[in-house]
Design a protein around this motif. Structure first.
Motif, PDB file in Angstrom:
ATOM      1  N   VAL A 421       0.852  -1.170   0.000  1.00  0.00           N
ATOM      2  CA  VAL A 421       0.000   0.000   0.000  1.00  0.00           C
ATOM      3  C   VAL A 421       0.895   1.229   0.000  1.00  0.00           C
ATOM      4  O   VAL A 421       1.667   1.445   0.932  1.00  0.00           O
ATOM      5  N   SER A 422       0.837   2.008  -1.057  1.00  0.00           N
ATOM      6  CA  SER A 422       1.686   3.183  -1.165  1.00  0.00           C
ATOM      7  C   SER A 422       0.838   4.416  -0.938  1.00  0.00           C
ATOM      8  O   SER A 422      -0.029   4.747  -1.737  1.00  0.00           O
ATOM      9  N   GLY A 423       1.053   5.074   0.155  1.00  0.00           N
ATOM     10  CA  GLY A 423       0.275   6.249   0.478  1.00  0.00           C
ATOM     11  C   GLY A 423       1.133   7.327   1.088  1.00  0.00           C
ATOM     12  O   GLY A 423       2.346   7.319   0.943  1.00  0.00           O
ATOM     13  N   ALA A 424       0.507   8.263   1.754  1.00  0.00           N
ATOM     14  CA  ALA A 424       1.226   9.387   2.340  1.00  0.00           C
ATOM     15  C   ALA A 424       0.594   9.764   3.672  1.00  0.00           C
ATOM     16  O   ALA A 424       0.342  10.931   3.942  1.00  0.00           O
ATOM     17  N   ASP A 425       0.350   8.762   4.519  1.00  0.00           N
ATOM     18  CA  ASP A 425      -0.378   9.026   5.760  1.00  0.00           C
ATOM     19  C   ASP A 425       0.376   9.981   6.683  1.00  0.00           C
ATOM     20  O   ASP A 425      -0.232  10.797   7.363  1.00  0.00           O
ATOM     21  N   ASN A 426       1.706   9.905   6.687  1.00  0.00           N
ATOM     22  CA  ASN A 426       2.452  10.800   7.564  1.00  0.00           C
ATOM     23  C   ASN A 426       2.447  12.232   7.029  1.00  0.00           C
ATOM     24  O   ASN A 426       2.414  13.197   7.792  1.00  0.00           O
ATOM     25  N   PHE A 427       2.467  12.373   5.706  1.00  0.00           N
ATOM     26  CA  PHE A 427       2.320  13.693   5.108  1.00  0.00           C
ATOM     27  C   PHE A 427       0.967  14.305   5.488  1.00  0.00           C
ATOM     28  O   PHE A 427       0.868  15.513   5.722  1.00  0.00           O
ATOM     29  N   LEU A 428      -0.064  13.472   5.520  1.00  0.00           N
ATOM     30  CA  LEU A 428      -1.389  13.978   5.896  1.00  0.00           C
ATOM     31  C   LEU A 428      -1.390  14.487   7.332  1.00  0.00           C
ATOM     32  O   LEU A 428      -1.978  15.537   7.637  1.00  0.00           O
ATOM     33  N   ARG A 429      -0.710  13.774   8.213  1.00  0.00           N
ATOM     34  CA  ARG A 429      -0.632  14.223   9.602  1.00  0.00           C
ATOM     35  C   ARG A 429       0.128  15.545   9.700  1.00  0.00           C
ATOM     36  O   ARG A 429      -0.250  16.440  10.464  1.00  0.00           O
ATOM     37  N   ALA A 430       1.218  15.651   8.945  1.00  0.00           N
ATOM     38  CA  ALA A 430       1.973  16.897   8.954  1.00  0.00           C
ATOM     39  C   ALA A 430       1.148  18.046   8.395  1.00  0.00           C
ATOM     40  O   ALA A 430       1.169  19.167   8.924  1.00  0.00           O
ATOM     41  N   ASN A 431       0.398  17.776   7.339  1.00  0.00           N
ATOM     42  CA  ASN A 431      -0.418  18.828   6.727  1.00  0.00           C
ATOM     43  C   ASN A 431      -1.492  19.337   7.674  1.00  0.00           C
ATOM     44  O   ASN A 431      -1.844  20.527   7.651  1.00  0.00           O
ATOM     45  N   ALA A 432      -1.977  18.453   8.525  1.00  0.00           N
ATOM     46  CA  ALA A 432      -3.018  18.846   9.475  1.00  0.00           C
ATOM     47  C   ALA A 432      -2.514  19.884  10.473  1.00  0.00           C
ATOM     48  O   ALA A 432      -3.321  20.624  11.062  1.00  0.00           O
ATOM     49  N   THR A 433      -1.202  19.968  10.674  1.00  0.00           N
ATOM     50  CA  THR A 433      -0.652  20.964  11.606  1.00  0.00           C
ATOM     51  C   THR A 433      -0.551  22.348  10.972  1.00  0.00           C
ATOM     52  O   THR A 433      -0.419  23.347  11.679  1.00  0.00           O
ATOM     53  N   HIS A 434      -0.562  22.390   9.627  1.00  0.00           N
ATOM     54  CA  HIS A 434      -0.367  23.640   8.875  1.00  0.00           C
ATOM     55  C   HIS A 434       0.933  24.346   9.271  1.00  0.00           C
ATOM     56  O   HIS A 434       1.079  25.549   9.053  1.00  0.00           O
ATOM     57  N   GLY A 435       1.839  23.598   9.887  1.00  0.00           N
ATOM     58  CA  GLY A 435       3.128  24.167  10.261  1.00  0.00           C
ATOM     59  C   GLY A 435       3.069  25.190  11.376  1.00  0.00           C
ATOM     60  O   GLY A 435       4.012  25.973  11.555  1.00  0.00           O
ATOM     61  N   VAL A 436       1.999  25.173  12.135  1.00  0.00           N
ATOM     62  CA  VAL A 436       1.821  26.177  13.184  1.00  0.00           C
ATOM     63  C   VAL A 436       2.772  25.893  14.352  1.00  0.00           C
ATOM     64  O   VAL A 436       2.757  24.803  14.944  1.00  0.00           O
ATOM     65  N   ILE A 437       3.591  26.875  14.677  1.00  0.00           N
ATOM     66  CA  ILE A 437       4.502  26.780  15.812  1.00  0.00           C
ATOM     67  C   ILE A 437       3.912  27.586  16.953  1.00  0.00           C
ATOM     68  O   ILE A 437       3.854  28.814  16.908  1.00  0.00           O
ATOM     69  N   ASP A 438       3.439  26.877  17.944  1.00  0.00           N
ATOM     70  CA  ASP A 438       2.766  27.534  19.065  1.00  0.00           C
ATOM     71  C   ASP A 438       3.350  27.034  20.379  1.00  0.00           C
ATOM     72  O   ASP A 438       4.373  26.335  20.404  1.00  0.00           O
ATOM     73  N   GLU A 439       2.696  27.355  21.458  1.00  0.00           N
ATOM     74  CA  GLU A 439       3.187  26.954  22.772  1.00  0.00           C
ATOM     75  C   GLU A 439       3.266  25.438  22.895  1.00  0.00           C
ATOM     76  O   GLU A 439       4.217  24.894  23.458  1.00  0.00           O
ATOM     77  N   GLY A 440       2.270  24.753  22.339  1.00  0.00           N
ATOM     78  CA  GLY A 440       2.272  23.294  22.404  1.00  0.00           C
ATOM     79  C   GLY A 440       3.452  22.687  21.683  1.00  0.00           C
ATOM     80  O   GLY A 440       4.032  21.696  22.134  1.00  0.00           O
TER      81      GLY A 440
END
Length: 569
Positions: A421-440
């Motif tokens: 199965v060739s997918g990009a599940d980890n890319f999807l998780r990263a995309n969900a963050t939108h690269g936001v750097i916050d306190e968390g």
């Protein structure tokens, strides 16, 4: 990173006493080059028995022969022979630049080279991209006279494209990297092609990268030396990032001296990577002659090592399976004068480490927080890298994800009944963050970093039964896999940004090598090389690949010790 692999779980050792190696290493211009080291090659160069161009041609020929089966090299530099020839001429006219002069080196396909070799991290998405300049590492290798032979295959995007459905060492561009000892067995870690190319005798040495385990674990399963430097020892500028919080670049080689020569060449301060100024801030040398640290077994006399028993040695599958072999190494070390301290345990180890193998303790706050900041790092790092390319049809993380969604999300059968199965599940998780750097984000990164750093530092400062404080020279850790569980000996130094080395000490019935690792504090590479080379000189284990099952098409791999698919006792 190493995964629990997909596929039909059938046992196939297929290692036979009457097996004949189908790919013996041929002499090069009448000279034996199998398992040769850099000093010996330089002697041949000096005496005229061999030229860099001849050696480079021999490696190109061997890559051409083996690569259809083992897929360790993703692209050969078409100018490698002319570069080698010019270095031969320079040697005659003005002498060698140093130990790497004329030495053919492979670099992982996420290390940018501004030449005719494309840098793609194994992805077809970047096939038509152009890098603006050499990576700092590639520029330094050229400066030191190395022949950049080409790019080694890798786990696509250095293991960060997918997590759930994934075969280790696979890239869409390069195919499935195979283990040269037994092609049905895994290669472990994203720098699979770098490590296997060295042990397959396709190059003199190679450069890999690591976020968590991708230098150390492939070296373990290739039976070679791997050095994971302190984050900041080597510039990451021009390296396709996984996490700039943890990424580092380091060597794969047959000997500690060869690995040290590479580290000598590529380490130092770079204005394009702020992390390389950490050595200055910490008071450590920004550059060291690591090859001067290489020692023999006599260096073990009086050396003090800790054995962090809890989890790392007591329950992880590889350590349990290979315990007799490891105990024999410990006995040899003690006979050579080393002092070993058991139960130099790491505080809160069960929060930091899965009790049976590779990875953080699942579903703990530590593991969940680690995912948080690593996914943010992935989004921002790739976004910045893509935007900085000289030319590319893909300029952002979102565009890369869209390309993967259109071109790379597929399911198919690939031989032997396995389903890939060739997918990009980890890319999807990263995309969900939108690269936001916050306190968390900062809390997650700081917590994991500081807890890992404090754990190693505490274990290195041992208090004996009488209350005496003993500063240890290093922590000994298992570098061994068993069943679906890989070595645990990468996560803590990765999160702490600390260095580590691995050296081979044995081989399992499936012909896969396993090794012993050493951890130390930040910027202790010279010390780790000193004691790693001393243990290596004592044990002197080297395996020669026989290329069992070279014609397999199975993806992913056959398991070993099927009982370990249940939680070991």
């Amino acid at each position: 990173m190493s995964r629990v692999l997909l596929g039909v779980m059938t046992l196939s050792c297929a290692v036979h006493a009457d097996w004949t190696n189908p790919f013996p290493v041929k002499k090069c211009n009448g000279v034996v080059i199998e398992d040769i080291d850099i000093d010996t090659v330089q002697g041949y160069f000096t005496s005229g028995l061999l030229t860099s161009q001849q050696l480079t041609q021999c490696y190109v020929d061997r890559i051409t022969l083996l690569n259809p089966y083992f897929h360790t090299v993703i692209e050969i530099n078409p100018d490698a022979l002319s570069i080698a020839s010019s270095l031969d001429t320079e040697r005659l006219e003005s002498g060698p630049r140093g130990p790497l002069h004329g030495i053919p080196i492979l670099t992982k396909d996420n290390i940018a080279t501004a030449d005719k070799v494309r840098t793609t991290a194994g992805s077809l998405a970047l096939l038509n991209s152009t890098v603006p300049r050499d990576s700092h590492v590639a520029a330094l290798l050229r400066l030191n006279g190395a022949v950049l032979l080409g790019h080694a295959n890798l786990a696509e995007f250095a293991d960060y494209i997918a997590y759930d459905d994934y075969s280790e060492g696979y890239s869409d561009r390069g195919g499935q990297t195979r283990n040269c000892f037994n092609a049905t067995q895994q290669t472990s870690g994203s720098s699979s092609g770098s490590a296997q190319s060295v042990v397959c005798n396709l190059c003199m040495a190679a450069i890999g990268t690591e976020t968590d385990g991708s230098i150390l674990l492939p070296a373990m399963h290739a039976g070679i030396i791997g050095i994971k430097p302190t984050v900041g020892r080597v510039s990451r500028a021009g390296v396709i990032p996984g996490s700039l919080s943890q990424d580092t670049v380091g060597p794969h080689a047959r000997t500690f001296r060869d690995a040290a020569y590479l580290l000598d060449a590529i380490s130092g301060v770079d204005a394009r990577d702020n992390a390389t100024f950490r050595a200055l801030l910490s008071g450590a040398s920004t550059h060291a002659n690591f090859s001067d640290a290489v020692a023999n077994a006599s260096a073990l006399r009086g050396a003090k090592f800790g054995i962090p028993w809890d989890v790392l040695w007591s329950s992880t599958a590889g350590a349990v399976t290979h315990r007799p072999a490891f105990l024999d190494v410990f006995r040899q070390m003690e006979a050579a004068g080393a002092i070993l301290y058991n139960n130099t345990n790491i505080p809160r180890i069960r929060e930091l480490q899965d009790p049976y193998g590779w990875g953080d303790a699942l579903d703990t706050p530590m593991e969940l927080w680690a995912r948080t900041y690593l996914h943010v790092d992935l989004y921002n790092g790739l976004d910045e890298y893509l935007n900085g390319l000289e030319s590319s049809p893909i300029r952002s993380f979102e565009e890369l994800l869209a390309w993967e969604d259109t071109n790379n999300a597929s399911t198919g059968a690939l031989g032997g009944g396995e389903i890939w199965v060739s997918g990009a599940d980890n890319f999807l998780r990263a995309n969900a963050t939108h690269g936001v750097i916050d306190e968390g984000y900062y809390l997650a990164k700081l917590w994991r970093h500081e807890l890992s750093k404090a754990g190693i530092d505490t274990a290195l400062t041992h208090i004996d039964a009488d209350g005496n404080l003993i500063q240890l020279d290093g922590l000994l850790v298992p570098m061994a896999g068993a069943g679906p569980y890989d070595s645990p000996s990468s996560g803590l130094p990765a999160a702490a940004h600390y260095p580590a080395v691995t050296l081979p000490v044995g081989q399992d019935p499936w012909q896969l090598p396993f090794g012993l690792g050493i951890w130390g504090p930040e910027f202790s590479e010279a010390q780790l090389i000193r004691f790693g080379s001393a243990i290596d000189d004592l044990v002197r284990w080297r395996g020669r690949p026989q290329h069992y099952n070279y014609d397999t098409t199975k993806i992913p791999f056959d398991p070993r010790w099927p009982g370990f698919f249940d939680t070991p006792a």
